[in-house]
Design an enzyme around this catalytic site. Structure first.
Site, PDB file in Angstrom:
ATOM      1  N   THR A 106       0.844  -1.207   0.000  1.00 17.88           N
ATOM      2  CA  THR A 106       0.000   0.000   0.000  1.00 17.88           C
ATOM      3  C   THR A 106       0.876   1.253   0.000  1.00 17.88           C
ATOM      4  OG1 THR A 106      -1.810  -1.183   1.002  1.00 17.88           O
ATOM      5  CG2 THR A 106      -1.795   1.193   1.334  1.00 17.88           C
ATOM      6  N   GLU A 239     -17.359  -2.522   2.357  1.00 16.19           N
ATOM      7  CA  GLU A 239     -16.545  -3.473   1.589  1.00 16.19           C
ATOM      8  C   GLU A 239     -17.238  -4.826   1.402  1.00 16.19           C
ATOM      9  OE1 GLU A 239     -12.221  -3.576   2.162  1.00 16.19           O
ATOM     10  OE2 GLU A 239     -12.442  -1.963   3.610  1.00 16.19           O
ATOM     11  N   HIS A 255     -23.708  17.814  18.634  1.00 20.01           N
ATOM     12  CA  HIS A 255     -23.326  19.216  18.407  1.00 20.01           C
ATOM     13  C   HIS A 255     -23.470  19.621  16.937  1.00 20.01           C
ATOM     14  CE1 HIS A 255     -21.801  19.737  22.520  1.00 20.01           C
ATOM     15  NE2 HIS A 255     -21.559  18.449  22.419  1.00 20.01           N
ATOM     16  N   LYS A 348      -6.173   1.063  -7.038  1.00 23.80           N
ATOM     17  CA  LYS A 348      -4.774   0.714  -6.763  1.00 23.80           C
ATOM     18  C   LYS A 348      -4.010   0.494  -8.067  1.00 23.80           C
ATOM     19  CE  LYS A 348      -5.186  -1.096  -2.071  1.00 23.80           C
ATOM     20  NZ  LYS A 348      -4.984  -2.188  -1.117  1.00 23.80           N
TER      21      LYS A 348
HETATM   22  C1  F6R Z   1      -9.421  -5.131   1.822  1.00 26.16           C
HETATM   23  C2  F6R Z   1      -9.347  -4.053   2.807  1.00 26.16           C
HETATM   24  C3  F6R Z   1      -8.743  -2.742   2.392  1.00 26.16           C
HETATM   25  C4  F6R Z   1      -7.215  -2.769   2.561  1.00 26.16           C
HETATM   26  C5  F6R Z   1      -6.575  -1.439   2.157  1.00 26.16           C
HETATM   27  C6  F6R Z   1      -5.082  -1.397   2.418  1.00 26.16           C
HETATM   28  O1  F6R Z   1      -9.869  -6.316   2.431  1.00 26.16           O
HETATM   29  O2  F6R Z   1      -9.763  -4.218   3.908  1.00 26.16           O
HETATM   30  O3  F6R Z   1      -9.342  -1.729   3.163  1.00 26.16           O
HETATM   31  O4  F6R Z   1      -6.895  -3.059   3.897  1.00 26.16           O
HETATM   32  O5  F6R Z   1      -6.816  -1.201   0.800  1.00 26.16           O
HETATM   33  O6  F6R Z   1      -4.426  -2.516   1.882  1.00 26.16           O
HETATM   34  P1  F6R Z   1      -3.406  -3.317   2.791  1.00 26.16           P
HETATM   35  O7  F6R Z   1      -4.197  -3.787   3.984  1.00 26.16           O
HETATM   36  O8  F6R Z   1      -2.922  -4.460   1.960  1.00 26.16           O
HETATM   37  O9  F6R Z   1      -2.329  -2.364   3.160  1.00 26.16           O
END
Ligand code: F6R
Length: 358
Positions: A106, A239, A255, A348
């Protein structure tokens, strides 16, 4: 005739990737996560931390909020959760940074991980693999590898509990042994109350999902850790069930959001409020919830879910677990695959293209 949520065969075929099985496994996952962190070779912290920062997004970031709740109740260090590309300026060599990404890929988390190096912060990486693991191993940064191969949002046990156990081992949190043992028991009991094999008539999770089906849920935490759980419920509804839900918390919502109810009937006739509650709420919070219920009136259905257990951790995870089940039953009622997250994957992929063209 059986309730649609008791049609096990149909539920299973609507869930081809086994999200229900992963959810039923959550208590066992939490146990494995505690063992994993207990056996991990604990690095010495070169300096006394003054601040803990957790960098993570989505299913990996929410564990940071859970850690923050534990520290607010039992620890003496501030915990910041960063869900962005940039760390705040206060991060320095006395900061302990947990970079948490289930995939390890990520980009927001990787960016914070790099900035923490430049600031001289103490870093620990948690992932199932990916670029975060590669970089940590290359640079000799402690890396805790969690089991690979499941959606991050089903891996909360792996993504949250190790941080708590490591902090306990560093004596930044008090001993958690008994609390953890009771929490694990509570989760097993909860699974046996809300799992797929428990019939609709006895199953609060199925009943709540059926009541929320076709509605716009407004998830209200009754303050404190329930605010975090409301955010987790929202994420799981989004999700897993592919629908909108909004989260807010008492007393803040008294508030501002409370006035939204004045015009609620003009906006949508399908609101449903779910208040996440705790048996030890203060009289002020109880009064706020009661008066808010009167002000909402007949503009929305009103539901409540109560935490149970002796400790904060037990209540936190038990109430979280209820929301996980509700979101899966809602997915089924909505006719969607709870596993698929095509929109996140697409985003992504677009961002990865951008990064490789730079
Ligand atoms: C998918 C999920 C997403 C990921 C997020 C970050 O199941 O829950 O919210 O957690 O896109 O990805 P990671 O966790 O791989 O860093």
């Amino acid at each position: 005739m059986a309730h649609p949520l008791d049609e096990h065969g149909q539920l299973r075929s609507a869930d081809p990737h086994g999200m229900m099985a992963l959810t039923l496994d959550f208590p066992a996952q939490c146990k494995r996560a505690v063992e994993l962190a207990g056996e991990w070779r604990l690095p010495n912290l070169p300096r006394e931390p003054r601040l803990i920062v957790v960098s993570g997004m989505g299913g990996s970031g929410i564990g940071g909020d859970y850690l923050r709740a534990l520290f607010e109740a039992h620890g003496s260090l501030p915990v910041l959760v960063v869900r962005d590309y940039h760390l705040p300026r206060c991060v320095d060599p006395h900061t302990l940074l947990f970079a948490v990404s289930y995939s390890g890929n990520t980009e927001e988390t990787l960016s914070c991980y790099e900035q923490a190096r430049a600031r001289g912060a103490m870093r620990v990486a948690i992932s199932s693999g990916g670029e975060l693991q590669v970089r940590a191993q290359r640079e000799g940064v402690p890396h805790l590898q969690v089991p690979v191969g499941q959606p991050p949002r089903t891996a909360l046990g792996y993504l949250f509990l190790p941080m708590a156990v490591l902090c306990e081992r560093w004596q930044l949190l008090p001993n958690l042994e008994q609390v953890l043992a009771r929490t694990l028991q509570r989760l097993v009991q909860s699974r046996d109350r809300w799992g797929i094999s428990v019939a609709y008539e006895q199953n609060h999770a199925k009943q709540l999902a059926a009541a929320l089906h076709g509605k716009l849920p407004l998830l209200y935490g009754s303050g404190d850790y329930r605010a975090i759980v409301a955010t987790r419920w929202k994420g799981q509804f989004n999700e897993n069930a592919k629908q909108h839900a909004f989260a807010n918390t008492f007393p803040e919502l008294n508030h501002n959001e409370i006035l939204g109810w004045v015009g609620a009937k003009r906006q949508a006739k399908n609101f449903a409020v779910v208040v996440l509650r705790d048996p030890d709420e203060s009289i002020q919070i109880r009064t706020r919830v009661e008066v808010t219920r009167q002000l909402v009136g007949d503009a929305a259905e009103w539901h409540e879910a109560w935490a149970e257990g002796d400790s904060l951790l037990e209540r936190l995870l038990m109430l979280t677990y209820l929301g996980d089940f509700v979101s899966l039953y809602l997915a089924y009622l909505n006719g969607v695959d709870p596993y698929a997250i095509d929109s996140i994957d697409r985003l992504k992929a677009e961002l990865a293209k951008l990064a490789s063209s730079e």
